[in-house]
Write a protein that holds these residues in place. Structure first.
Motif, PDB file in Angstrom:
ATOM      1  N   PRO A   1       1.913  48.559 -16.583  1.00 27.74           N
ATOM      2  CA  PRO A   1       1.643  47.613 -17.668  1.00 27.74           C
ATOM      3  C   PRO A   1       1.542  48.188 -19.071  1.00 27.74           C
ATOM      4  CG  PRO A   1       0.321  47.040 -15.761  1.00 27.74           C
ATOM      5  CD  PRO A   1       0.979  48.359 -15.451  1.00 27.74           C
ATOM      6  N   ASP A   2       1.222  49.461 -19.221  1.00 26.87           N
ATOM      7  CA  ASP A   2       1.030  50.001 -20.560  1.00 26.87           C
ATOM      8  C   ASP A   2       2.321  50.351 -21.270  1.00 26.87           C
ATOM      9  OD1 ASP A   2      -1.729  49.760 -20.733  1.00 26.87           O
ATOM     10  OD2 ASP A   2      -2.071  51.634 -19.670  1.00 26.87           O
TER      11      ASP A   2
ATOM     12  N   GLU B   1     -14.276  56.004 -19.046  1.00 27.32           N
ATOM     13  CA  GLU B   1     -12.993  56.296 -18.396  1.00 27.32           C
ATOM     14  C   GLU B   1     -13.087  57.645 -17.689  1.00 27.32           C
ATOM     15  OE1 GLU B   1      -8.205  56.478 -19.450  1.00 27.32           O
ATOM     16  OE2 GLU B   1      -9.669  56.349 -21.061  1.00 27.32           O
ATOM     17  N   THR B   2     -13.626  57.606 -16.493  1.00 26.54           N
ATOM     18  CA  THR B   2     -13.864  58.829 -15.734  1.00 26.54           C
ATOM     19  C   THR B   2     -13.109  58.788 -14.412  1.00 26.54           C
ATOM     20  OG1 THR B   2     -15.818  57.906 -14.632  1.00 26.54           O
ATOM     21  CG2 THR B   2     -16.173  59.046 -16.731  1.00 26.54           C
ATOM     22  N   HIS B   3     -13.004  59.939 -13.777  1.00 24.49           N
ATOM     23  CA  HIS B   3     -12.387  60.019 -12.453  1.00 24.49           C
ATOM     24  C   HIS B   3     -13.474  60.281 -11.420  1.00 24.49           C
ATOM     25  CE1 HIS B   3      -8.439  59.769 -14.124  1.00 24.49           C
ATOM     26  NE2 HIS B   3      -7.854  60.083 -12.992  1.00 24.49           N
ATOM     27  N   LYS B   4     -13.505  59.438 -10.408  1.00 28.77           N
ATOM     28  CA  LYS B   4     -14.504  59.506  -9.352  1.00 28.77           C
ATOM     29  C   LYS B   4     -13.919  60.235  -8.139  1.00 28.77           C
ATOM     30  CE  LYS B   4     -16.915  56.664 -11.945  1.00 28.77           C
ATOM     31  NZ  LYS B   4     -17.223  55.298 -11.509  1.00 28.77           N
ATOM     32  N   PRO B   5     -14.771  60.662  -7.215  1.00 29.46           N
ATOM     33  CA  PRO B   5     -14.271  61.374  -6.030  1.00 29.46           C
ATOM     34  C   PRO B   5     -13.179  60.631  -5.277  1.00 29.46           C
ATOM     35  CG  PRO B   5     -16.626  61.686  -6.201  1.00 29.46           C
ATOM     36  CD  PRO B   5     -16.251  60.704  -7.291  1.00 29.46           C
TER      37      PRO B   5
ATOM     38  N   GLY C   1     -12.353  40.186  -8.387  1.00 35.01           N
ATOM     39  CA  GLY C   1     -11.533  41.341  -8.720  1.00 35.01           C
ATOM     40  C   GLY C   1     -12.350  42.500  -9.262  1.00 35.01           C
ATOM     41  N   TRP C   2     -11.661  43.618  -9.426  1.00 42.30           N
ATOM     42  CA  TRP C   2     -12.246  44.780 -10.084  1.00 42.30           C
ATOM     43  C   TRP C   2     -11.641  44.883 -11.472  1.00 42.30           C
ATOM     44  CZ3 TRP C   2     -12.481  44.361  -4.951  1.00 42.30           C
ATOM     45  CH2 TRP C   2     -13.525  44.986  -4.257  1.00 42.30           C
ATOM     46  N   THR C   3     -12.255  45.677 -12.326  1.00 37.67           N
ATOM     47  CA  THR C   3     -11.712  45.897 -13.657  1.00 37.67           C
ATOM     48  C   THR C   3     -11.492  47.384 -13.883  1.00 37.67           C
ATOM     49  OG1 THR C   3     -11.927  45.285 -15.996  1.00 37.67           O
ATOM     50  CG2 THR C   3     -13.937  46.055 -14.862  1.00 37.67           C
ATOM     51  N   PHE C   4     -10.996  47.741 -15.049  1.00 37.70           N
ATOM     52  CA  PHE C   4     -10.611  49.128 -15.326  1.00 37.70           C
ATOM     53  C   PHE C   4     -11.336  49.620 -16.572  1.00 37.70           C
ATOM     54  CE2 PHE C   4      -7.654  46.158 -17.218  1.00 37.70           C
ATOM     55  CZ  PHE C   4      -7.470  46.623 -18.511  1.00 37.70           C
ATOM     56  N   PRO C   5     -11.539  50.941 -16.691  1.00 42.98           N
ATOM     57  CA  PRO C   5     -12.348  51.467 -17.787  1.00 42.98           C
ATOM     58  C   PRO C   5     -11.575  51.876 -19.033  1.00 42.98           C
ATOM     59  CG  PRO C   5     -11.975  53.194 -16.189  1.00 42.98           C
ATOM     60  CD  PRO C   5     -11.297  51.963 -15.651  1.00 42.98           C
ATOM     61  N   TRP C   6     -10.245  51.960 -18.946  1.00 50.43           N
ATOM     62  CA  TRP C   6      -9.506  52.400 -20.125  1.00 50.43           C
ATOM     63  C   TRP C   6      -9.240  51.218 -21.058  1.00 50.43           C
ATOM     64  CZ3 TRP C   6      -7.626  52.615 -15.134  1.00 50.43           C
ATOM     65  CH2 TRP C   6      -6.582  51.733 -14.798  1.00 50.43           C
ATOM     66  N   ALA C   7      -8.784  51.531 -22.265  1.00 46.62           N
ATOM     67  CA  ALA C   7      -8.634  50.507 -23.288  1.00 46.62           C
ATOM     68  C   ALA C   7      -7.513  49.531 -22.951  1.00 46.62           C
ATOM     69  CB  ALA C   7      -8.349  51.171 -24.639  1.00 46.62           C
ATOM     70  N   ALA C   8      -7.754  48.260 -23.246  1.00 51.63           N
ATOM     71  CA  ALA C   8      -6.710  47.240 -23.157  1.00 51.63           C
ATOM     72  C   ALA C   8      -6.151  47.071 -24.568  1.00 51.63           C
ATOM     73  CB  ALA C   8      -7.270  45.926 -22.635  1.00 51.63           C
ATOM     74  N   TRP C   9      -4.978  47.636 -24.800  1.00 48.60           N
ATOM     75  CA  TRP C   9      -4.451  47.700 -26.164  1.00 48.60           C
ATOM     76  C   TRP C   9      -3.697  46.437 -26.562  1.00 48.60           C
ATOM     77  CZ3 TRP C   9       0.940  47.665 -26.744  1.00 48.60           C
ATOM     78  CH2 TRP C   9       1.650  47.814 -25.553  1.00 48.60           C
TER      79      TRP C   9
ATOM     80  N   TRP D   1      -3.333  44.748 -15.185  1.00 48.13           N
ATOM     81  CA  TRP D   1      -3.997  45.888 -14.561  1.00 48.13           C
ATOM     82  C   TRP D   1      -5.053  45.482 -13.544  1.00 48.13           C
ATOM     83  CZ3 TRP D   1      -2.403  50.397 -13.700  1.00 48.13           C
ATOM     84  CH2 TRP D   1      -1.723  51.160 -14.633  1.00 48.13           C
ATOM     85  N   ARG D   2      -5.778  44.394 -13.795  1.00 46.67           N
ATOM     86  CA  ARG D   2      -6.895  44.080 -12.902  1.00 46.67           C
ATOM     87  C   ARG D   2      -6.465  43.844 -11.452  1.00 46.67           C
ATOM     88  NH1 ARG D   2     -11.106  39.908 -14.033  1.00 46.67           N
ATOM     89  NH2 ARG D   2     -12.097  41.108 -12.376  1.00 46.67           N
ATOM     90  N   PRO D   3      -5.389  43.115 -11.176  1.00 45.42           N
ATOM     91  CA  PRO D   3      -4.963  43.014  -9.779  1.00 45.42           C
ATOM     92  C   PRO D   3      -4.560  44.359  -9.176  1.00 45.42           C
ATOM     93  CG  PRO D   3      -4.059  41.207 -11.052  1.00 45.42           C
ATOM     94  CD  PRO D   3      -4.650  42.158 -12.038  1.00 45.42           C
ATOM     95  N   ILE D   4      -3.973  45.230  -9.973  1.00 46.41           N
ATOM     96  CA  ILE D   4      -3.584  46.547  -9.466  1.00 46.41           C
ATOM     97  C   ILE D   4      -4.807  47.341  -9.062  1.00 46.41           C
ATOM     98  CG2 ILE D   4      -2.491  48.736 -10.074  1.00 46.41           C
ATOM     99  CD1 ILE D   4      -0.660  47.132 -11.986  1.00 46.41           C
ATOM    100  N   VAL D   5      -5.805  47.418  -9.939  1.00 48.20           N
ATOM    101  CA  VAL D   5      -6.994  48.208  -9.608  1.00 48.20           C
ATOM    102  C   VAL D   5      -7.818  47.531  -8.515  1.00 48.20           C
ATOM    103  CG1 VAL D   5      -7.060  49.311 -11.871  1.00 48.20           C
ATOM    104  CG2 VAL D   5      -8.398  47.243 -11.488  1.00 48.20           C
ATOM    105  N   THR D   6      -7.699  46.227  -8.392  1.00 50.08           N
ATOM    106  CA  THR D   6      -8.382  45.534  -7.286  1.00 50.08           C
ATOM    107  C   THR D   6      -7.811  45.976  -5.944  1.00 50.08           C
ATOM    108  OG1 THR D   6      -8.986  43.612  -8.619  1.00 50.08           O
ATOM    109  CG2 THR D   6      -8.759  43.255  -6.242  1.00 50.08           C
ATOM    110  N   ILE D   7      -6.502  46.016  -5.841  1.00 44.28           N
ATOM    111  CA  ILE D   7      -5.866  46.474  -4.598  1.00 44.28           C
ATOM    112  C   ILE D   7      -6.231  47.925  -4.315  1.00 44.28           C
ATOM    113  CG2 ILE D   7      -3.636  46.987  -3.522  1.00 44.28           C
ATOM    114  CD1 ILE D   7      -2.551  44.459  -4.932  1.00 44.28           C
ATOM    115  N   GLU D   8      -6.237  48.769  -5.339  1.00 41.41           N
ATOM    116  CA  GLU D   8      -6.575  50.181  -5.134  1.00 41.41           C
ATOM    117  C   GLU D   8      -8.014  50.343  -4.671  1.00 41.41           C
ATOM    118  OE1 GLU D   8      -4.351  52.531  -5.061  1.00 41.41           O
ATOM    119  OE2 GLU D   8      -2.820  51.065  -5.615  1.00 41.41           O
ATOM    120  N   ALA D   9      -8.926  49.560  -5.207  1.00 40.48           N
ATOM    121  CA  ALA D   9     -10.316  49.629  -4.764  1.00 40.48           C
ATOM    122  C   ALA D   9     -10.437  49.233  -3.296  1.00 40.48           C
ATOM    123  CB  ALA D   9     -11.188  48.721  -5.638  1.00 40.48           C
ATOM    124  N   LEU D  10      -9.758  48.168  -2.909  1.00 42.73           N
ATOM    125  CA  LEU D  10      -9.793  47.732  -1.514  1.00 42.73           C
ATOM    126  C   LEU D  10      -9.187  48.780  -0.588  1.00 42.73           C
ATOM    127  CD1 LEU D  10      -8.741  43.993  -1.951  1.00 42.73           C
ATOM    128  CD2 LEU D  10     -11.033  44.841  -1.400  1.00 42.73           C
TER     129      LEU D  10
END
Length: 285
Positions: free
Chosen positions: A53-54, A210-214, A250-258, A266-275
């Motif tokens: 998307p970016d 905007e961090t990276h988790k384990p 859904g889940w959301t994301f920490p980086w900027a929405a420009w 992005w939100r559906p993408i990160v939702t699938i990744e979280a699941l």
């Protein structure tokens, strides 16, 4: 959790993410996912049209091409990998790597900066997807050697680059070498504080939060990066992932929405990744 996410996806997602959710969680067709991905394909073998998307605009870009290859690998489609490699060969530098972003028409996020420089992050991601597919191609040979050289020489890095290297090491065929480099990379991550273990401190140059988790370094228990973290650290991280589901499912994301559209894409993408992360670690069925 799945029911709420299903409702969110149906209300908000592109066709691609709707098809992907159906495939991953409801037994839907992988071919339908691949068909949706191929709508973003260009005649040069690369992918564009804001698949990632970016990056807006129709032209092929390395990150769009990685996203497409990763999704095609997920559903077992390999027939479009060689044309994609042919495209990558046309934009590669003599060292075998590709730049992060090409200077093509169309709006893009501020962090998509066109440059001719060889980029470890995107080259490692592309190589990881192709190795996951079992592809053989001259471009991949050169890109793989580039990644080995650059990873072996890393003394400093940043989370997105480390994550790309971790994906490369998960899929590259030379497993003993991958394990050695992963161990060294994990030590670098801990020494330089490149992982968020609950303090929420962003790396220099990143947006707040905007961090990276384990689980992002180790999306499945068999990822090499899983060895970087204790059971307690992984458990606390997954607790936080589960708790981050929003009221709309859904889940959301920490980086900027420009630009506004990226929030919705992005939100559906990160939702699938979280699941997927929660399922991989047996937090959901």
């Amino acid at each position: 959790m799945i029911e709420a996410a299903r409702s969110f996806i149906r209300l908000n997602a592109r066709v691609l993410e709707q098809r992907r959710f159906l495939h991953l969680f409801e037994g839907g067709s992988g071919d339908a996912v691949a068909t949706a991905v191929l709508a973003y394909r260009n005649d040069d073998g690369g992918f564009g049209h804001a698949l990632e998307p970016d990056g807006r605009g129709p032209d092929s870009q390395p990150l769009h091409t990685y996203t497409a290859l990763s999704l095609l690998a997920e559903v077992g489609w390999t027939e479009h990998a060689h044309p994609a490699c042919d495209f990558l060969a046309t934009i590669a530098n003599p060292d075998g790597a590709v730049p992060n972003c090409l200077d093509t028409p169309g709006a893009r996020a501020p962090w998509w900066q066109p440059s001719g420089e060889s980029d470890l992050l995107v080259t490692a991601l592309l190589a990881s997807a192709l190795h996951r597919m079992g592809v053989e191609h001259p471009w991949l040979d050169g890109a793989t050697e580039f990644c080995w050289r650059r990873i072996a020489g890393l003394t400093t890095s940043h989370p997105y680059e480390v994550n790309a290297c971790a994906r490369f090491l998960d899929h590259v065929p030379d497993r003993p070498r991958a394990e050695r480099e992963a161990e060294r990379l994990g030590a670098l991550v801990r020494e330089q504080g490149l992982v968020d273990l609950g303090d929420g401190r962003a790396h220099e140059g990143y947006a707040a939060g905007e961090t990276h988790k384990p689980h992002q370094y180790a999306p499945t228990p068999d990822s090499l990066a899983r060895r970087w973290f204790s059971d307690e650290e992984i458990g606390a991280d997954l607790d936080a992932v589960a708790a981050a589901q929003q009221d709309d499912g859904g889940w959301t994301f920490p980086w900027a929405a420009w630009t506004p559209v990226t929030t919705y894409e992005w939100r559906p993408i990160v939702t699938i990744e979280a699941l997927l992360a929660l399922r991989a670690y047996d937090r959901i069925s």
